[in-house]
Each structure stands twice: as structure tokens, then as C-alpha cells.
Design a protein around this motif. Structure first.
Motif, PDB file in Angstrom:
ATOM      1  N   PHE A 100       0.773  -1.277  -0.046  1.00  0.00           N
ATOM      2  CA  PHE A 100       0.175   0.218   0.046  1.00  0.00           C
ATOM      3  C   PHE A 100       0.834   1.324  -0.033  1.00  0.00           C
ATOM      4  CE2 PHE A 100      -2.379  -3.467   2.044  1.00  0.00           C
ATOM      5  CZ  PHE A 100      -3.639  -3.374   1.248  1.00  0.00           C
ATOM      6  N   ASP A 101       0.461   2.353  -0.565  1.00  0.00           N
ATOM      7  CA  ASP A 101       0.919   3.630  -0.508  1.00  0.00           C
ATOM      8  C   ASP A 101       0.906   4.438   0.744  1.00  0.00           C
ATOM      9  OD1 ASP A 101       1.977   4.386  -3.725  1.00  0.00           O
ATOM     10  OD2 ASP A 101       0.206   3.284  -3.474  1.00  0.00           O
ATOM     11  N   LYS A 102      -0.230   4.009   1.352  1.00  0.00           N
ATOM     12  CA  LYS A 102      -0.536   4.467   2.639  1.00  0.00           C
ATOM     13  C   LYS A 102      -1.727   3.831   3.327  1.00  0.00           C
ATOM     14  CE  LYS A 102       0.371   9.582   3.269  1.00  0.00           C
ATOM     15  NZ  LYS A 102       1.708   9.560   2.465  1.00  0.00           N
ATOM     16  N   ASP A 111      -2.475   3.276  17.466  1.00  0.00           N
ATOM     17  CA  ASP A 111      -1.208   4.385  17.915  1.00  0.00           C
ATOM     18  C   ASP A 111      -0.040   3.507  17.749  1.00  0.00           C
ATOM     19  OD1 ASP A 111      -3.301   6.336  18.190  1.00  0.00           O
ATOM     20  OD2 ASP A 111      -3.248   5.708  20.393  1.00  0.00           O
ATOM     21  N   ASN A 112       0.205   2.363  18.013  1.00  0.00           N
ATOM     22  CA  ASN A 112       1.503   1.735  18.225  1.00  0.00           C
ATOM     23  C   ASN A 112       2.379   1.481  16.700  1.00  0.00           C
ATOM     24  OD1 ASN A 112       1.074   1.478  20.817  1.00  0.00           O
ATOM     25  ND2 ASN A 112       1.125  -1.095  20.887  1.00  0.00           N
ATOM     26  N   ILE A 113       1.357   1.617  15.745  1.00  0.00           N
ATOM     27  CA  ILE A 113       1.961   1.424  14.416  1.00  0.00           C
ATOM     28  C   ILE A 113       1.983   2.695  13.515  1.00  0.00           C
ATOM     29  CG2 ILE A 113       1.666  -1.036  14.397  1.00  0.00           C
ATOM     30  CD1 ILE A 113      -0.820  -0.584  12.261  1.00  0.00           C
ATOM     31  N   VAL A 114       1.257   3.760  13.883  1.00  0.00           N
ATOM     32  CA  VAL A 114       1.318   4.987  13.319  1.00  0.00           C
ATOM     33  C   VAL A 114       2.831   5.864  13.193  1.00  0.00           C
ATOM     34  CG1 VAL A 114       0.421   7.455  13.460  1.00  0.00           C
ATOM     35  CG2 VAL A 114      -1.084   5.564  13.832  1.00  0.00           C
ATOM     36  N   ASP A 115       3.147   6.216  11.968  1.00  0.00           N
ATOM     37  CA  ASP A 115       4.402   6.758  11.834  1.00  0.00           C
ATOM     38  C   ASP A 115       4.284   8.156  11.245  1.00  0.00           C
ATOM     39  OD1 ASP A 115       3.915   6.195   9.195  1.00  0.00           O
ATOM     40  OD2 ASP A 115       5.338   4.677   9.151  1.00  0.00           O
ATOM     41  N   ARG A 116       3.035   8.478  10.974  1.00  0.00           N
ATOM     42  CA  ARG A 116       2.696   9.950  10.230  1.00  0.00           C
ATOM     43  C   ARG A 116       3.345  10.083   8.791  1.00  0.00           C
ATOM     44  NH1 ARG A 116       3.317  14.033  15.347  1.00  0.00           N
ATOM     45  NH2 ARG A 116       2.418  12.924  16.897  1.00  0.00           N
ATOM     46  N   ASP A 117       3.660   9.109   8.388  1.00  0.00           N
ATOM     47  CA  ASP A 117       4.208   8.931   7.112  1.00  0.00           C
ATOM     48  C   ASP A 117       3.785   7.947   6.102  1.00  0.00           C
ATOM     49  OD1 ASP A 117       5.753   9.377   4.617  1.00  0.00           O
ATOM     50  OD2 ASP A 117       7.338   8.236   5.448  1.00  0.00           O
ATOM     51  N   LYS A 118       3.918   6.737   6.390  1.00  0.00           N
ATOM     52  CA  LYS A 118       3.311   5.509   5.558  1.00  0.00           C
ATOM     53  C   LYS A 118       1.857   5.131   6.260  1.00  0.00           C
ATOM     54  CE  LYS A 118       3.487   1.293   3.163  1.00  0.00           C
ATOM     55  NZ  LYS A 118       3.876   1.127   2.006  1.00  0.00           N
ATOM     56  N   VAL A 119       1.783   5.123   7.524  1.00  0.00           N
ATOM     57  CA  VAL A 119       0.621   4.675   8.342  1.00  0.00           C
ATOM     58  C   VAL A 119       0.335   6.122   9.086  1.00  0.00           C
ATOM     59  CG1 VAL A 119      -0.004   3.100  10.253  1.00  0.00           C
ATOM     60  CG2 VAL A 119       1.856   2.519   8.656  1.00  0.00           C
ATOM     61  N   VAL A 120      -0.944   6.501   8.799  1.00  0.00           N
ATOM     62  CA  VAL A 120      -1.468   7.825   9.245  1.00  0.00           C
ATOM     63  C   VAL A 120      -2.475   7.602  10.084  1.00  0.00           C
ATOM     64  CG1 VAL A 120      -2.518   9.851   8.455  1.00  0.00           C
ATOM     65  CG2 VAL A 120      -0.925   8.624   7.003  1.00  0.00           C
ATOM     66  N   LYS A 121      -2.724   8.365  11.297  1.00  0.00           N
ATOM     67  CA  LYS A 121      -3.655   8.298  12.431  1.00  0.00           C
ATOM     68  C   LYS A 121      -4.968   8.932  12.003  1.00  0.00           C
ATOM     69  CE  LYS A 121      -5.318   7.908  16.509  1.00  0.00           C
ATOM     70  NZ  LYS A 121      -5.308   6.445  17.393  1.00  0.00           N
ATOM     71  N   GLY A 148      -4.143  12.589   2.325  1.00  0.00           N
ATOM     72  CA  GLY A 148      -3.325  11.490   2.052  1.00  0.00           C
ATOM     73  C   GLY A 148      -3.487  10.929   0.541  1.00  0.00           C
ATOM     74  N   ILE A 149      -4.440  11.073   0.069  1.00  0.00           N
ATOM     75  CA  ILE A 149      -4.624  10.430  -1.321  1.00  0.00           C
ATOM     76  C   ILE A 149      -4.529  11.600  -2.478  1.00  0.00           C
ATOM     77  CG2 ILE A 149      -6.363   9.526  -2.853  1.00  0.00           C
ATOM     78  CD1 ILE A 149      -7.766   8.030  -0.599  1.00  0.00           C
ATOM     79  N   ALA A 150      -5.197  12.689  -2.435  1.00  0.00           N
ATOM     80  CA  ALA A 150      -5.255  13.693  -3.301  1.00  0.00           C
ATOM     81  C   ALA A 150      -3.931  14.314  -3.330  1.00  0.00           C
ATOM     82  CB  ALA A 150      -6.326  14.737  -3.166  1.00  0.00           C
ATOM     83  N   GLY A 151      -3.165  14.307  -2.185  1.00  0.00           N
ATOM     84  CA  GLY A 151      -1.749  15.229  -2.315  1.00  0.00           C
ATOM     85  C   GLY A 151      -0.793  14.490  -2.581  1.00  0.00           C
TER      86      GLY A 151
END
Length: 337
Positions: free
Chosen positions: A106-108, A114-124, A333-336
Motif C-alpha cells: 500500500f502507498d498509505k 497508535d502503536n504502528i502510526v508513523d505519520r508517513d506511511k501509516v497515518v492516524k 493523504g490520497i489527493a496530495g
């Protein structure tokens, strides 16, 4: 003229034919549960992306593909395609959502965990809702002490709370049935929550397996909020406990109904919701101690809970749980990209 980009969202058969976006249709949008998806469709549309369910916009024809929960198998990504995952279902119900090794496809990924959110690939993102804040602050419309509204399910997850719900039901029915009502699917069915129950349902045989299993059972609420609003308290136990960030509609349904929740679930719930807006089940050694606390609460203290709940819902602190925030976050996250 901006060219429209095609997007497909992969959902269960029930929500195909764009039923996922059917607002105000009680067959699909019970208690406004589809609000965040309709807002996402609107937000993407404003960015030149047409979102349809995958039976209308085929995965093979779409530039953007959104999977609502991890699929068993992923098709090969075509040149130029983008894949996104909404990992929203509980780890107790759909553990595949959190097989991080598969996230490379997946692209995102958008999730509450919370334990896997990295604010880049995995978004909260959180479970998200159409907020309702017009409940009665007088507390005068309460006919009974406590209810529990949930479906009868089972899970083998070590942190599952289905068993805890059943223990609560058994305690109240044995000790204070006059103060307790139970709502939800499956509480009057033999074999509820098992594979056999699914076979019985598919064969249309449920009527042969109905039994009066719980004296406090009041059936299925067609609309949650008008029912929950009649109770001072609601036992609000998530499907699984101690999973950081797993805060679902259960506590917010209570808030929107003007009912004080007795909460058990996310171990970091107070990172998101003030502790004085709910009763923390972790404070009590058993249901007897909880019951004594509920019946001893003064009206002044109770109304204080309702006022603080309304204050939270109308503050910026709750915005991350709104359908608008969910739609904005996912659409960006998608359109950007």
C-alpha cells in the motif's frame, strides 16, 4: 478543464452499488454510520477524484484503490496505480488489518492503532462520527439506571471483552434486574457468535433457534440514541481491551445520547477523552462495587458529567473524531500524492 481521476473502494457485498454512500437510508446508514464515507467521497470529488464502490469503478480500471480492511488477496498493482488501506476493524474481528508485513503493498495506511502510526506511511485516523450535541442537560428523561447495547459475539483474542460483557449481564440479571436492560442482536439465539449461527442465518432458520435466554433482553434498538438516552448509564465495553487508540462508536453513542458511559477498552483513552467525561470500569474491583457507585451518585454529580461531555464534544479536543476530520485526513493523504 481538470480530468477526473477514477477511484474504487473495495467493500463487502452489502455496501456495493455505492450503498456505502447512501446517507439517510436506514437500511445502510443506521445512526449515521456512513457519514464519514460520504464526506470522504465529497472531499475527493472536490479534488477531481470520483470515488465509487469497486463493482462500479473496477479495480483494474481505477487509478486509486482504497481497501476498507485488509483483503485476503491483493491483485497485482498496475503501472500508475495507488493502493490505500483503511485498517479500521477491530484486531479481535479482523486481525489481518495489522499484519504490518503486508503494508508494503500500500502507498498509505490509515488506522486508529497508535502503536504502528508513523505519520508517513501509516497515518492516524479515529473512528469518526456525525456529532450530535443537542441532548438534554437536565437529566430528567431517564427512566432506568443502566443499559448495555452490543451484539452477542465471540472471539479467541486474549484481550476480548465479549466475555466481560456476558459477566456483566449475568451479574445484573442475578442481582438487580430491575435496574438493567440489554439490547442488541443474538442475545435471544442459541449458538450466537459461532460458525453454526452463520449457517442458521444463511438458511433462514433463526426463528427455530430463538429462546428467552435473558430476562432483561429488550430486543434490537432500531435507533440507538433515543433508546440510550433513557438511561443514566450505559456499560460501554469495547470488543477488545488495552489496544492503544481503539476508541469506537460505543462511547460516542453514549455521549451523543446524553448518557454517562461506564467505559472499558483502550488503555490510553484519557489521551483523547477527559477522564471526567466517563466512569472508568478499571477503578472497580467487581460489578457490585460499580453498582454501588452508580446508585450512590447524586443528581448534581451526574449533571456535572453531562455538562463536561457537552463541553468536550463542542471543543477542539474532540475534532479528531468527526467525520470531517476523517475525510480531510484521508483525502489529503490520497489527493496530495
Amino acid at each position: 478543464m481538470t480530468m477526473t481521476r477514477k477511484a474504487a473502494i473495495v467493500v463487502s457485498d452489502y455496501y456495493q452499488n455505492n450503498n456505502l454512500f447512501k446517507r439517510n437510508d436506514p437500511a445502510y446508514d443506521r445512526d449515521d454510520c456512513l457519514y464519514c464515507f460520504s464526506r470522504l467521497r465529497e472531499k475527493l470529488g472536490a479534488a477531481g477524484i470520483e470515488l465509487n464502490t469497486s463493482d462500479i469503478s473496477k479495480v483494474s480500471d481505477a487509478e486509486i484503490v482504497i481497501y476498507n480492511d485488509m483483503p485476503r488477496e491483493l491483485p497485482e498493482k498496475l503501472p500508475g496505480q495507488k493502493f490505500y488501506l483503511l485498517a479500521l476493524e477491530s484486531i479481535a474481528i479482523h486481525p489481518a488489518n495489522f499484519e504490518v508485513a503486508r503494508y508494503g503493498s500500500f502507498d498509505k495506511v490509515f488506522t486508529w492503532y497508535d502503536n504502528i502510526v508513523d505519520r508517513d506511511k501509516v497515518v492516524k485516523v479515529n473512528y469518526a462520527f456525525l456529532f450530535k450535541t443537542d441532548f438534554d442537560l437536565s437529566g430528567g428523561n431517564k427512566n432506568k439506571l443502566v443499559c448495555l447495547m452490543a451484539n452477542n459475539k465471540r472471539s479467541s483474542h486474549p484481550g476480548e471483552l465479549y466475555t466481560t460483557r456476558k459477566k456483566a449481564i449475568a451479574w445484573f440479571e442475578a442481582h438487580h434486574p430491575e435496574d438493567f436492560d440489554l439490547f442488541g442482536q443474538g442475545w435471544d439465539l442459541l449458538f450466537a457468535g459461532t460458525k453454526l449461527a452463520g449457517v442458521i442465518r444463511r438458511l433462514g432458520l433463526k426463528r427455530f433457534f430463538r429462546r428467552n435466554l435473558h430476562a432483561c433482553y429488550r430486543g434490537i434498538a432500531q435507533e440507538k440514541l433515543p433508546v440510550v438516552s433513557r438511561y443514566r448509564f450505559s456499560l460501554c465495553f469495547e470488543n477488545v481491551r488495552d489496544i492503544p487508540g481503539y476508541i469506537t462508536e460505543k462511547i460516542f453513542d453514549c455521549f451523543f445520547a446524553g448518557c454517562v458511559p461506564v467505559y472499558l477498552g483502550a488503555n490510553n483513552v484519557t489521551d483523547y477523552i477527559p477522564s471526567d467525561c466517563f466512569i472508568d470500569m478499571r477503578r472497580f474491583k467487581d460489578f457490585a462495587a460499580l453498582y454501588q457507585h452508580l446508585v450512590a451518585m447524586s443528581n448534581h454529580e451526574y449533571l456535572g458529567y453531562l455538562q463536561r461531555i457537552k463541553g468536550f464534544l463542542t471543543s477542539e479536543a474532540s475534532y479528531a473524531f468527526t467525520g470531517d476530520y476523517f475525510a480531510d485526513t484521508v483525502a489529503r493523504g490520497i489527493a496530495g500524492e
